[in-house]
Design a protein around this motif. Structure first.
Motif, PDB file in Angstrom:
ATOM      1  N   TYR A  28      58.302 -84.500  45.843  1.00  0.00           N
ATOM      2  CA  TYR A  28      56.873 -84.292  45.672  1.00  0.00           C
ATOM      3  C   TYR A  28      56.611 -83.564  44.360  1.00  0.00           C
ATOM      4  O   TYR A  28      57.058 -82.445  44.174  1.00  0.00           O
ATOM      5  N   ASN A  29      55.890 -84.218  43.464  1.00  0.00           N
ATOM      6  CA  ASN A  29      55.524 -83.585  42.194  1.00  0.00           C
ATOM      7  C   ASN A  29      54.334 -82.658  42.404  1.00  0.00           C
ATOM      8  O   ASN A  29      53.434 -82.968  43.182  1.00  0.00           O
ATOM      9  N   ILE A  30      54.324 -81.552  41.684  1.00  0.00           N
ATOM     10  CA  ILE A  30      53.226 -80.597  41.769  1.00  0.00           C
ATOM     11  C   ILE A  30      52.514 -80.617  40.427  1.00  0.00           C
ATOM     12  O   ILE A  30      53.120 -80.382  39.385  1.00  0.00           O
ATOM     13  N   SER A  31      51.206 -80.916  40.455  1.00  0.00           N
ATOM     14  CA  SER A  31      50.416 -80.979  39.222  1.00  0.00           C
ATOM     15  C   SER A  31      49.274 -79.987  39.294  1.00  0.00           C
ATOM     16  O   SER A  31      48.721 -79.733  40.361  1.00  0.00           O
ATOM     17  N   GLY A  32      48.918 -79.451  38.129  1.00  0.00           N
ATOM     18  CA  GLY A  32      47.774 -78.561  38.079  1.00  0.00           C
ATOM     19  C   GLY A  32      47.627 -77.923  36.721  1.00  0.00           C
ATOM     20  O   GLY A  32      48.462 -78.077  35.828  1.00  0.00           O
ATOM     21  N   GLU A  33      46.523 -77.199  36.570  1.00  0.00           N
ATOM     22  CA  GLU A  33      46.248 -76.460  35.339  1.00  0.00           C
ATOM     23  C   GLU A  33      46.764 -75.044  35.509  1.00  0.00           C
ATOM     24  O   GLU A  33      46.542 -74.408  36.538  1.00  0.00           O
ATOM     25  N   ILE A  34      47.476 -74.534  34.509  1.00  0.00           N
ATOM     26  CA  ILE A  34      47.997 -73.168  34.571  1.00  0.00           C
ATOM     27  C   ILE A  34      46.825 -72.201  34.442  1.00  0.00           C
ATOM     28  O   ILE A  34      46.098 -72.219  33.456  1.00  0.00           O
ATOM     29  N   ARG A  35      46.642 -71.384  35.488  1.00  0.00           N
ATOM     30  CA  ARG A  35      45.556 -70.396  35.494  1.00  0.00           C
ATOM     31  C   ARG A  35      46.053 -68.997  35.140  1.00  0.00           C
ATOM     32  O   ARG A  35      45.317 -68.200  34.599  1.00  0.00           O
ATOM     33  N   ASP A  36      47.307 -68.706  35.497  1.00  0.00           N
ATOM     34  CA  ASP A  36      47.840 -67.372  35.238  1.00  0.00           C
ATOM     35  C   ASP A  36      49.361 -67.447  35.167  1.00  0.00           C
ATOM     36  O   ASP A  36      49.977 -68.200  35.916  1.00  0.00           O
ATOM     37  N   ILE A  37      49.930 -66.672  34.253  1.00  0.00           N
ATOM     38  CA  ILE A  37      51.379 -66.514  34.179  1.00  0.00           C
ATOM     39  C   ILE A  37      51.655 -65.039  34.418  1.00  0.00           C
ATOM     40  O   ILE A  37      51.351 -64.201  33.579  1.00  0.00           O
ATOM     41  N   GLY A  38      52.195 -64.730  35.589  1.00  0.00           N
ATOM     42  CA  GLY A  38      52.463 -63.345  35.948  1.00  0.00           C
ATOM     43  C   GLY A  38      53.932 -63.004  35.812  1.00  0.00           C
ATOM     44  O   GLY A  38      54.733 -63.794  35.315  1.00  0.00           O
ATOM     45  N   ALA A  39      54.288 -61.822  36.294  1.00  0.00           N
ATOM     46  CA  ALA A  39      55.681 -61.379  36.217  1.00  0.00           C
ATOM     47  C   ALA A  39      56.567 -62.162  37.173  1.00  0.00           C
ATOM     48  O   ALA A  39      57.748 -62.362  36.917  1.00  0.00           O
ATOM     49  N   PHE A  40      56.007 -62.636  38.293  1.00  0.00           N
ATOM     50  CA  PHE A  40      56.799 -63.324  39.306  1.00  0.00           C
ATOM     51  C   PHE A  40      56.402 -64.794  39.492  1.00  0.00           C
ATOM     52  O   PHE A  40      57.235 -65.620  39.819  1.00  0.00           O
ATOM     53  N   PHE A  41      55.121 -65.108  39.336  1.00  0.00           N
ATOM     54  CA  PHE A  41      54.626 -66.432  39.665  1.00  0.00           C
ATOM     55  C   PHE A  41      53.738 -66.997  38.563  1.00  0.00           C
ATOM     56  O   PHE A  41      53.132 -66.255  37.799  1.00  0.00           O
ATOM     57  N   ILE A  42      53.651 -68.323  38.553  1.00  0.00           N
ATOM     58  CA  ILE A  42      52.641 -69.031  37.777  1.00  0.00           C
ATOM     59  C   ILE A  42      51.650 -69.588  38.792  1.00  0.00           C
ATOM     60  O   ILE A  42      52.054 -70.143  39.816  1.00  0.00           O
ATOM     61  N   THR A  43      50.374 -69.422  38.515  1.00  0.00           N
ATOM     62  CA  THR A  43      49.346 -69.950  39.405  1.00  0.00           C
ATOM     63  C   THR A  43      48.785 -71.222  38.799  1.00  0.00           C
ATOM     64  O   THR A  43      48.361 -71.230  37.640  1.00  0.00           O
ATOM     65  N   ALA A  45      43.791 -80.573  41.058  1.00  0.00           N
ATOM     66  CA  ALA A  45      42.579 -81.364  40.871  1.00  0.00           C
ATOM     67  C   ALA A  45      41.617 -81.208  42.055  1.00  0.00           C
ATOM     68  O   ALA A  45      40.414 -81.421  41.913  1.00  0.00           O
ATOM     69  N   LYS A  46      42.144 -80.815  43.207  1.00  0.00           N
ATOM     70  CA  LYS A  46      41.320 -80.599  44.405  1.00  0.00           C
ATOM     71  C   LYS A  46      40.842 -79.147  44.514  1.00  0.00           C
ATOM     72  O   LYS A  46      40.421 -78.714  45.577  1.00  0.00           O
ATOM     73  N   ASN A  47      40.918 -78.391  43.417  1.00  0.00           N
ATOM     74  CA  ASN A  47      40.527 -76.979  43.360  1.00  0.00           C
ATOM     75  C   ASN A  47      41.330 -76.100  44.321  1.00  0.00           C
ATOM     76  O   ASN A  47      40.824 -75.102  44.825  1.00  0.00           O
ATOM     77  N   GLU A  48      42.578 -76.469  44.553  1.00  0.00           N
ATOM     78  CA  GLU A  48      43.480 -75.638  45.339  1.00  0.00           C
ATOM     79  C   GLU A  48      44.321 -74.827  44.366  1.00  0.00           C
ATOM     80  O   GLU A  48      44.640 -75.287  43.274  1.00  0.00           O
ATOM     81  N   PHE A  49      44.685 -73.624  44.776  1.00  0.00           N
ATOM     82  CA  PHE A  49      45.540 -72.781  43.946  1.00  0.00           C
ATOM     83  C   PHE A  49      46.940 -72.760  44.537  1.00  0.00           C
ATOM     84  O   PHE A  49      47.109 -72.541  45.732  1.00  0.00           O
ATOM     85  N   ILE A  50      47.924 -73.012  43.691  1.00  0.00           N
ATOM     86  CA  ILE A  50      49.322 -73.025  44.117  1.00  0.00           C
ATOM     87  C   ILE A  50      50.065 -72.006  43.263  1.00  0.00           C
ATOM     88  O   ILE A  50      49.906 -71.975  42.036  1.00  0.00           O
ATOM     89  N   THR A  51      50.863 -71.169  43.905  1.00  0.00           N
ATOM     90  CA  THR A  51      51.716 -70.252  43.149  1.00  0.00           C
ATOM     91  C   THR A  51      53.135 -70.798  43.170  1.00  0.00           C
ATOM     92  O   THR A  51      53.644 -71.198  44.208  1.00  0.00           O
ATOM     93  N   VAL A  52      53.733 -70.810  41.992  1.00  0.00           N
ATOM     94  CA  VAL A  52      55.088 -71.328  41.837  1.00  0.00           C
ATOM     95  C   VAL A  52      55.935 -70.213  41.219  1.00  0.00           C
ATOM     96  O   VAL A  52      55.536 -69.634  40.203  1.00  0.00           O
ATOM     97  N   PRO A  53      57.087 -69.902  41.818  1.00  0.00           N
ATOM     98  CA  PRO A  53      57.942 -68.872  41.218  1.00  0.00           C
ATOM     99  C   PRO A  53      58.352 -69.244  39.794  1.00  0.00           C
ATOM    100  O   PRO A  53      58.613 -70.416  39.494  1.00  0.00           O
ATOM    101  N   ASN A  54      58.380 -68.245  38.924  1.00  0.00           N
ATOM    102  CA  ASN A  54      58.728 -68.488  37.523  1.00  0.00           C
ATOM    103  C   ASN A  54      60.091 -69.147  37.363  1.00  0.00           C
ATOM    104  O   ASN A  54      60.289 -69.977  36.479  1.00  0.00           O
ATOM    105  N   SER A  55      61.052 -68.774  38.213  1.00  0.00           N
ATOM    106  CA  SER A  55      62.391 -69.346  38.084  1.00  0.00           C
ATOM    107  C   SER A  55      62.379 -70.857  38.327  1.00  0.00           C
ATOM    108  O   SER A  55      63.160 -71.585  37.724  1.00  0.00           O
ATOM    109  N   ILE A  56      61.477 -71.329  39.179  1.00  0.00           N
ATOM    110  CA  ILE A  56      61.361 -72.778  39.431  1.00  0.00           C
ATOM    111  C   ILE A  56      60.899 -73.488  38.163  1.00  0.00           C
ATOM    112  O   ILE A  56      61.379 -74.576  37.845  1.00  0.00           O
ATOM    113  N   ILE A  57      59.966 -72.880  37.443  1.00  0.00           N
ATOM    114  CA  ILE A  57      59.447 -73.491  36.219  1.00  0.00           C
ATOM    115  C   ILE A  57      60.562 -73.689  35.199  1.00  0.00           C
ATOM    116  O   ILE A  57      60.602 -74.685  34.488  1.00  0.00           O
ATOM    117  N   LEU A  58      61.502 -72.738  35.132  1.00  0.00           N
ATOM    118  CA  LEU A  58      62.607 -72.874  34.179  1.00  0.00           C
ATOM    119  C   LEU A  58      63.681 -73.838  34.656  1.00  0.00           C
ATOM    120  O   LEU A  58      64.397 -74.414  33.846  1.00  0.00           O
TER     121      LEU A  58
END
Length: 167
Positions: free
Chosen positions: A124-139, A143-156
């Motif tokens: 399952y691909n996760i798509s969205g606009e980056i709203r915040d880059i924090g110390a632990f998560f990217i928010t 497109a459905k106006n849902e907010f998803i937090t993804v751990p930074n380590s996953i992004i790398l």
């Protein structure tokens, strides 16, 4: 004795005022740097927070020395605190990896707040606009106006498809 306490109060006030002035100067300088080099406001805010924390820690240490805290006692306290913190991070390795990943994303990564990304997963691909880059998560905002937090380590660790925002 009372004169000595008044002297310590005056020294403490001077240190507090100097720390406040230093913080204001750094905040103004960061604003000028942002305008001159075109850095993102979110990165300037995060840098300002980190510098502010360092100023406050330095302020606490200097004030402790003014009021007569022994250097050996302070070093024992700091080393004990760092040991406990190290054990906690080792016990929760994912926290440490997310903090490290957050620093890497902050310093050297092609995506920024406002970019649209797709995290390419097997199932399952996760798509969205980056709203915040924090110390632990990217928010991400989908497109459905849902907010998803993804751990930074996953992004790398995952492949990312990104679409940069228009400047």
């Amino acid at each position: 004795m009372e004169f000595l306490n008044q002297y310590k109060i005056i020294e403490s006030l001077i240190v507090f005022i100097l720390a406040f002035i230093l913080r204001l100067l750094i905040t103004k300088s960061l604003g000028k740097i942002q305008l001159k080099f075109g850095f993102q406001k979110a990165r300037i805010i995060l840098t300002n927070k980190i510098i502010t924390i360092l100023i406050y820690i330095t302020l606490i240490v200097i004030t402790a020395f003014i009021w007569g805290v022994d250097e050996k006692q302070l070093l024992i306290y700091i080393s004990s605190f760092l040991t406990i913190l190290g054990i906690a991070f080792f016990a929760q390795w994912s926290i440490l990896s997310n903090i490290t990943a957050g620093l890497i994303l902050f310093v050297n990564y092609p995506v920024k707040i406002g970019d649209r990304i797709t995290i390419l997963e097997k199932d399952y691909n996760i798509s969205g606009e980056i709203r915040d880059i924090g110390a632990f998560f990217i928010t991400l905002k989908t497109a459905k106006n849902e907010f998803i937090t993804v751990p930074n380590s996953i992004i790398l660790q995952k492949n990312i498809k990104y679409y940069q925002q228009e400047e």
